[in-house]
Enzyme design. Structure first.
Site, PDB file in Angstrom:
ATOM      1  CG  LEU A  42      -1.846  -1.198   1.384  1.00 17.61           C
ATOM      2  CD1 LEU A  42      -2.525  -1.170   2.744  1.00 17.61           C
ATOM      3  CD2 LEU A  42      -2.876  -1.204   0.265  1.00 17.61           C
ATOM      4  CB  SER A  43       0.385   4.798  -0.799  1.00 21.34           C
ATOM      5  OG  SER A  43      -0.712   5.080   0.045  1.00 21.34           O
ATOM      6  CD  GLU A  44       2.910   6.704   3.383  1.00 20.29           C
ATOM      7  OE1 GLU A  44       3.685   6.171   4.218  1.00 20.29           O
ATOM      8  OE2 GLU A  44       3.255   7.594   2.592  1.00 20.29           O
ATOM      9  CB  THR A  45       2.743   0.049   6.423  1.00 24.62           C
ATOM     10  OG1 THR A  45       2.248  -0.719   5.313  1.00 24.62           O
ATOM     11  CG2 THR A  45       2.531  -0.742   7.709  1.00 24.62           C
TER      12      THR A  45
END
Length: 260
Positions: A42-45
């Site tokens: 995903l774009s961020e964790t």
């Protein structure tokens, strides 16, 4: 390690920007956090850990750690309010960008974030080649902000993300005046972080909101992120800070079996 996936800046799953949120009991090694972010893809964790002086948050893209992320902070606050302290009305995360406070406002979650200082920069042929259209203005903060004339130009973008690697700035933000209920429309691209398009970018709006607040001579803005997933941000300029508010929806919760 508990992990939740939350769609941020939307009231419905499968829209907005999905973020993974992990609540480990202690900090994993940096290499493990990077690998978890790559596995999630995903774009961020976000990783949130309780320390002696409060909650601390760190954000990892598939390309590494980043200094500020809006949608994963919104997602982390949503998880905190839903599963950690349901009675709380406010939570503050300590971060690489200083303390970030998120407040419940009914169903909305409102974040108090730093605004990026913008400096004008030359519109180049490289920018036009990447976007397929020549921006009328360009500004540089942490990210490169390119200004287009029409909302439909933003929606129709098919940028050359290979060439975008050579542009200045960490992310490539493209924005134009909005239509109808929206004051502005934007899209965000982050090939330097191994993210082609960030569906709804909170930290990007720490550039976009100051720009449009100045141009439109109004401090309260409703912003549309015109990615294929789409999202809405309710924004306010507050001096050198910005308020970014939005909804969130829980997609999943589970357990990562690799422990710190």
């Amino acid at each position: 390690m508990r992990q939740y996936i939350v769609d941020a800046f939307t009231e419905e799953v499968f829209t907005g920007n999905p973020a993974a949120v992990c609540f480990p009991d202690r900090w994993p090694e940096d290499a493990l956090m990077r690998r978890i972010a790559m596995e999630n893809n995903l774009s961020e964790t976000a990783f949130v850990v309780q320390e002696a002086d409060g909650l601390h948050i760190r954000w990892f893209t598939p390309g590494g750690e980043i200094d500020l992320c809006g949608h994963a902070t919104l997602a982390s606050a949503y998880v905190y309010f839903q599963f950690v302290d349901p009675a709380a009305e406010q939570v503050t995360f300590q971060s690489l960008s200083g303390p970030l406070t998120v407040t419940r406002e009914g169903s909305l979650l409102a974040m108090d974030f730093p605004a990026y200082a913008l400096a004008p920069t030359e519109v180049t042929e490289d920018m036009a080649a990447v976007l397929g259209v020549r921006p009328r203005e360009a500004w540089l903060g942490r990210d490169l902000l390119c200004i287009l004339d029409r909302a439909e130009d933003v929606t129709a973008l098919r940028p050359d993300l290979g060439k975008a690697l050579d542009l200045p700035g960490l992310l490539l933000l493209v924005t134009a005046p909005g239509e109808g209920e929206f004051d502005c429309v934007s899209r965000s691209f982050a090939p330097k972080l191994r993210v082609d398009e960030d569906p709804v970018c909170g930290s990007g709006h720490c550039h976009i909101v100051p720009y449009w607040a100045e141009r439109l001579r109004k401090d309260q803005l409703t912003a549309c992120q015109a990615s294929p997933r789409g999202g809405t941000l309710y924004c306010r300029r507050m001096g050198d800070r910005v308020r970014l508010a939005g909804y969130a929806a829980l997609f999943s919760r589970g357990e990562i079996l690799t422990e710190p």
